[in-house]
Structures are given as structure tokens and as C-alpha cells.
Design an enzyme around this catalytic site. Structure first.
Site, PDB file in Angstrom:
ATOM      1  N   PHE A 243      40.790 -47.463 -83.017  1.00  9.75           N
ATOM      2  CA  PHE A 243      39.405 -47.637 -83.450  1.00  9.75           C
ATOM      3  C   PHE A 243      38.710 -46.273 -83.342  1.00  9.75           C
ATOM      4  O   PHE A 243      38.831 -45.586 -82.338  1.00  9.75           O
ATOM      5  CB  PHE A 243      38.690 -48.645 -82.559  1.00  9.75           C
ATOM      6  CG  PHE A 243      37.582 -49.409 -83.221  1.00  9.75           C
ATOM      7  CD1 PHE A 243      36.378 -48.787 -83.528  1.00  9.75           C
ATOM      8  CD2 PHE A 243      37.731 -50.747 -83.532  1.00  9.75           C
ATOM      9  CE1 PHE A 243      35.341 -49.490 -84.129  1.00  9.75           C
ATOM     10  CE2 PHE A 243      36.690 -51.471 -84.134  1.00  9.75           C
ATOM     11  CZ  PHE A 243      35.496 -50.839 -84.424  1.00  9.75           C
TER      12      PHE A 243
ATOM     13  N   PHE B 107      39.480 -52.023 -75.811  1.00  3.41           N
ATOM     14  CA  PHE B 107      39.635 -53.217 -74.989  1.00  3.41           C
ATOM     15  C   PHE B 107      41.101 -53.462 -74.640  1.00  3.41           C
ATOM     16  O   PHE B 107      41.410 -54.025 -73.583  1.00  3.41           O
ATOM     17  CB  PHE B 107      39.064 -54.443 -75.719  1.00  3.41           C
ATOM     18  CG  PHE B 107      38.974 -55.672 -74.862  1.00  3.41           C
ATOM     19  CD1 PHE B 107      39.989 -56.624 -74.919  1.00  3.41           C
ATOM     20  CD2 PHE B 107      37.904 -55.869 -74.007  1.00  3.41           C
ATOM     21  CE1 PHE B 107      39.916 -57.762 -74.134  1.00  3.41           C
ATOM     22  CE2 PHE B 107      37.821 -57.014 -73.227  1.00  3.41           C
ATOM     23  CZ  PHE B 107      38.830 -57.956 -73.287  1.00  3.41           C
TER      24      PHE B 107
ATOM     25  N   ALA C  90      37.442 -44.054 -78.201  1.00  2.00           N
ATOM     26  CA  ALA C  90      36.060 -43.713 -78.553  1.00  2.00           C
ATOM     27  C   ALA C  90      35.328 -45.000 -78.868  1.00  2.00           C
ATOM     28  O   ALA C  90      35.658 -45.699 -79.839  1.00  2.00           O
ATOM     29  CB  ALA C  90      36.030 -42.779 -79.753  1.00  2.00           C
TER      30      ALA C  90
ATOM     31  N   ILE D 241      31.727 -46.385 -79.838  1.00  2.00           N
ATOM     32  CA  ILE D 241      30.445 -45.922 -80.368  1.00  2.00           C
ATOM     33  C   ILE D 241      29.547 -47.126 -80.577  1.00  2.00           C
ATOM     34  O   ILE D 241      29.932 -48.102 -81.231  1.00  2.00           O
ATOM     35  CB  ILE D 241      30.638 -45.162 -81.694  1.00  2.00           C
ATOM     36  CG1 ILE D 241      31.603 -43.982 -81.489  1.00  2.00           C
ATOM     37  CG2 ILE D 241      29.289 -44.693 -82.233  1.00  2.00           C
ATOM     38  CD1 ILE D 241      31.980 -43.267 -82.765  1.00  2.00           C
TER      39      ILE D 241
ATOM     40  N   SER E 220      25.232 -52.470 -83.268  1.00  2.00           N
ATOM     41  CA  SER E 220      23.917 -53.121 -83.223  1.00  2.00           C
ATOM     42  C   SER E 220      23.901 -54.377 -82.351  1.00  2.00           C
ATOM     43  O   SER E 220      22.910 -55.095 -82.314  1.00  2.00           O
ATOM     44  CB  SER E 220      23.476 -53.500 -84.640  1.00  2.00           C
ATOM     45  OG  SER E 220      24.471 -54.312 -85.247  1.00  2.00           O
ATOM     46  N   THR E 221      25.016 -54.607 -81.628  1.00  2.00           N
ATOM     47  CA  THR E 221      25.051 -55.766 -80.726  1.00  2.00           C
ATOM     48  C   THR E 221      25.506 -55.319 -79.334  1.00  2.00           C
ATOM     49  O   THR E 221      25.775 -54.143 -79.102  1.00  2.00           O
ATOM     50  CB  THR E 221      26.057 -56.830 -81.241  1.00  2.00           C
ATOM     51  OG1 THR E 221      27.393 -56.330 -81.059  1.00  2.00           O
ATOM     52  CG2 THR E 221      25.803 -57.154 -82.703  1.00  2.00           C
TER      53      THR E 221
ATOM     54  N   HIS F 298      28.254 -55.834 -78.028  1.00  2.00           N
ATOM     55  CA  HIS F 298      29.719 -55.685 -77.964  1.00  2.00           C
ATOM     56  C   HIS F 298      30.105 -54.364 -77.296  1.00  2.00           C
ATOM     57  O   HIS F 298      31.061 -54.287 -76.528  1.00  2.00           O
ATOM     58  CB  HIS F 298      30.305 -55.760 -79.373  1.00  2.00           C
ATOM     59  CG  HIS F 298      31.768 -56.044 -79.383  1.00  2.00           C
ATOM     60  ND1 HIS F 298      32.673 -55.232 -80.017  1.00  2.00           N
ATOM     61  CD2 HIS F 298      32.494 -57.040 -78.826  1.00  2.00           C
ATOM     62  CE1 HIS F 298      33.890 -55.710 -79.854  1.00  2.00           C
ATOM     63  NE2 HIS F 298      33.812 -56.813 -79.149  1.00  2.00           N
TER      64      HIS F 298
ATOM     65  N   PHE G  36      40.624 -41.905 -67.228  1.00  2.00           N
ATOM     66  CA  PHE G  36      39.715 -42.559 -68.179  1.00  2.00           C
ATOM     67  C   PHE G  36      39.160 -41.513 -69.143  1.00  2.00           C
ATOM     68  O   PHE G  36      38.215 -40.798 -68.825  1.00  2.00           O
ATOM     69  CB  PHE G  36      38.583 -43.261 -67.417  1.00  2.00           C
ATOM     70  CG  PHE G  36      37.654 -44.047 -68.291  1.00  2.00           C
ATOM     71  CD1 PHE G  36      36.363 -43.605 -68.562  1.00  2.00           C
ATOM     72  CD2 PHE G  36      38.066 -45.249 -68.864  1.00  2.00           C
ATOM     73  CE1 PHE G  36      35.505 -44.332 -69.374  1.00  2.00           C
ATOM     74  CE2 PHE G  36      37.212 -45.986 -69.677  1.00  2.00           C
ATOM     75  CZ  PHE G  36      35.923 -45.521 -69.934  1.00  2.00           C
TER      76      PHE G  36
ATOM     77  N   ARG H  39      32.110 -34.330 -78.371  1.00  2.00           N
ATOM     78  CA  ARG H  39      33.036 -34.452 -77.226  1.00  2.00           C
ATOM     79  C   ARG H  39      34.505 -34.495 -77.649  1.00  2.00           C
ATOM     80  O   ARG H  39      35.385 -34.716 -76.850  1.00  2.00           O
ATOM     81  CB  ARG H  39      32.658 -35.699 -76.420  1.00  2.00           C
ATOM     82  CG  ARG H  39      31.355 -35.515 -75.662  1.00  2.00           C
ATOM     83  CD  ARG H  39      30.608 -36.793 -75.395  1.00  2.00           C
ATOM     84  NE  ARG H  39      29.361 -36.523 -74.659  1.00  2.00           N
ATOM     85  CZ  ARG H  39      28.243 -36.057 -75.226  1.00  2.00           C
ATOM     86  NH1 ARG H  39      28.187 -35.820 -76.540  1.00  2.00           N
ATOM     87  NH2 ARG H  39      27.156 -35.807 -74.494  1.00  2.00           N
TER      88      ARG H  39
HETATM   89  N1  LIG Z   1      33.721 -51.201 -81.502  1.00  2.00           N
HETATM   90  C1  LIG Z   1      34.790 -50.554 -80.934  1.00  2.00           C
HETATM   91  C2  LIG Z   1      35.938 -51.235 -80.538  1.00  2.00           C
HETATM   92  N2  LIG Z   1      36.024 -52.583 -80.719  1.00  2.00           N
HETATM   93  C3  LIG Z   1      37.301 -53.286 -80.727  1.00  2.00           C
HETATM   94  C4  LIG Z   1      37.767 -53.689 -79.319  1.00  2.00           C
HETATM   95  O1  LIG Z   1      38.158 -52.532 -78.572  1.00  2.00           O
HETATM   96  C5  LIG Z   1      38.976 -54.629 -79.409  1.00  2.00           C
HETATM   97  O2  LIG Z   1      40.008 -53.960 -80.095  1.00  2.00           O
HETATM   98  C6  LIG Z   1      38.626 -55.913 -80.129  1.00  2.00           C
HETATM   99  O3  LIG Z   1      37.487 -56.492 -79.507  1.00  2.00           O
HETATM  100  C7  LIG Z   1      39.807 -56.905 -80.105  1.00  2.00           C
HETATM  101  O4  LIG Z   1      40.159 -57.220 -78.779  1.00  2.00           O
HETATM  102  N3  LIG Z   1      36.978 -50.577 -79.975  1.00  2.00           N
HETATM  103  C8  LIG Z   1      36.922 -49.212 -79.778  1.00  2.00           C
HETATM  104  O5  LIG Z   1      37.876 -48.604 -79.265  1.00  2.00           O
HETATM  105  N4  LIG Z   1      35.796 -48.520 -80.159  1.00  2.00           N
HETATM  106  C9  LIG Z   1      34.719 -49.156 -80.727  1.00  2.00           C
HETATM  107  O6  LIG Z   1      33.694 -48.478 -81.072  1.00  2.00           O
HETATM  108  C1  LIG Z   2      31.394 -50.784 -79.858  1.00  2.00           C
HETATM  109  C2  LIG Z   2      31.557 -51.851 -80.856  1.00  2.00           C
HETATM  110  O1  LIG Z   2      32.198 -52.849 -80.609  1.00  2.00           O
HETATM  111  C3  LIG Z   2      30.734 -51.743 -82.089  1.00  2.00           C
HETATM  112  O2  LIG Z   2      31.371 -50.844 -82.973  1.00  2.00           O
HETATM  113  C4  LIG Z   2      30.598 -53.077 -82.757  1.00  2.00           C
HETATM  114  O3  LIG Z   2      29.523 -52.918 -83.645  1.00  2.00           O
HETATM  115  P1  LIG Z   2      28.417 -54.081 -83.703  1.00  2.00           P
HETATM  116  O4  LIG Z   2      27.817 -54.173 -82.311  1.00  2.00           O
HETATM  117  O5  LIG Z   2      27.405 -53.612 -84.737  1.00  2.00           O
HETATM  118  O6  LIG Z   2      29.153 -55.336 -84.110  1.00  2.00           O
END
Ligand SMILES: Nc1c(NC[C@H](O)[C@H](O)[C@H](O)CO)[nH]c(=O)[nH]c1=O
Ligand SMILES: CC(=O)[C@@H](O)COP(=O)(O)O
Length: 153
Positions: free
Chosen positions: A22, A57, A80, A82, A85-86, A88, A113, A127
Site C-alpha cells: 500500500f 495491518f 506508509a 497516509i 477521511s475516516t 481507518h 518500526f 521521509r
Molecule cells: N490505508 C492504508 C492501508 N490500509 C490497508 C490495511 O493496511 C490492510 O491491508 C487492510 O485493512 C486489509 O487488512 N495500509 C497501508 O499500509 N497504508 C495505508 O495508507
Molecule cells: C490509512 C487508510 O486506511 C486510508 O488510506 C483509508 O482512507 P479512508 O479513511 O478515506 O477510507
């Protein structure tokens, strides 16, 4: 990749890298930075193994597999996250960091980490080899320090 180095003594260290796909345009730079730091400080390129996972994750699980395998002196976790908008973002960051810390303590080897967690893409780019350095390079150096420290305890 052949680097023109001074007389760098090989460390013999074995390194596992877990990298999240990701935001790969950022994470790829972190991986390159980590490889650069490792080789410049005496780690053989042949002693670096990389496992790619879908996202941050998923890093802790593969980090745990590597750390418990007995094959590596350290595990570098690169990703990474980033902000979107939620909420998550917060869940992914917190669980990834908590999981990596737990793996290191339970396995008893350095699990670093190196997951960039930013509010903007620009911050992540800074970074990953621009004005704020390369966090992959930084955690690789920290990993070598920790592995050598543990070797001498
Ligand atoms: N939004 C980002 C994610 N989201 C995906 C999760 O890490 C995971 O793969 C998914 O929820 C399925 O379990 N991952 C990143 O590494 N960076 C992001 O910005
Ligand atoms: C860090 C994330 O999971 C992010 O990219 C997900 O984006 P959103 O919060 O707009 O669904």
C-alpha cells in the site's frame, strides 16, 4: 547493486524485511534506503530477504514469522500509512505499531518500526528520501546497532 565502499568488514548479519505494498511509491523508496544502509554498513545483499504484504495491518504477522524462524538477526518493518477521511488511519497505525512491538519483545530480536505515518502525501515523500531523510535508511542503521548490541550482551 555494487557500491564503491571503503574497507567495510562484513557483519554476517542476516536481515528480514517486511514491506507493505500500500502506497508502494513511498514504500519502495524506504526499502531501497534500507538496502542501501545495510550494504554500506557491511551486510551482504545476499543476506537480505524481503517479504511484501498487502498493507501495514498485515506487517506484524509476517514479522512474527520471520522473527521466530531463527533465520534473521533483525527484522525491518517498512510501510506508509497516509491519513484518509475516516478513522481507518488510526486503527491501522495503532495495530501495526502495537503488533510490531509485541513481536520484538516475544521473539527477543530487534524488530524495527519503519512505518511512515503521515497526514499528507507530501509528508510521506519528505521521509522517503527527500528533505526529512529516508526512514528506511534510518531504521536499518538502528537495526544494525541493536543487533550488535544484543550480540555483545
Ligand atoms: N490505508 C492504508 C492501508 N490500509 C490497508 C490495511 O493496511 C490492510 O491491508 C487492510 O485493512 C486489509 O487488512 N495500509 C497501508 O499500509 N497504508 C495505508 O495508507
Ligand atoms: C490509512 C487508510 O486506511 C486510508 O488510506 C483509508 O482512507 P479512508 O479513511 O478515506 O477510507
Amino acid at each position: 547493486m555494487k557500491l564503491l565502499e571503503g574497507n567495510v568488514v562484513g557483519t554476517g548479519l542476516k536481515v528480514g524485511i517486511v514491506a507493505a505494498r500500500f502506497n508502494e511509491f513511498i514504500v519502495g523508496k524506504l526499502v531501497s534506503g534500507a538496502q542501501d544502509a545495510l550494504v554500506r554498513h557491511g551486510v551482504s545483499a545476499d543476506d537480505i530477504e524481503i517479504a511484501w504484504v498487502p498493507g501495514a495491518f498485515e506487517i506484524p504477522l509476517i514479522a512474527q514469522k520471520m522473527a521466530n524462524s531463527g533465520k534473521y538477526d533483525m527484522v525491518l518493518c517498512l510501510g506508509a500509512v497516509i491519513r484518509g477521511s475516516t478513522s481507518h488511519y488510526d486503527l491501522v497505525c495503532n495495530e501495526c505499531a502495537k503488533g510490531v512491538a509485541q513481536v520484538s519483545l516475544s521473539a527477543g530480536i530487534p524488530v524495527l518500526f519503519g512505518v511512515v505515518t503521515t497526514d499528507t502525501i507530501e509528508q510521506a515523500i519528505e521521509r522517503a528520501g527527500t528533505k526529512a531523510g529516508n526512514k528506511g535508511y534510518d531504521v536499518a542503521c538502528s537495526g544494525i546497532e541493536m543487533a550488535n548490541l544484543i550480540r555483545n550482551l
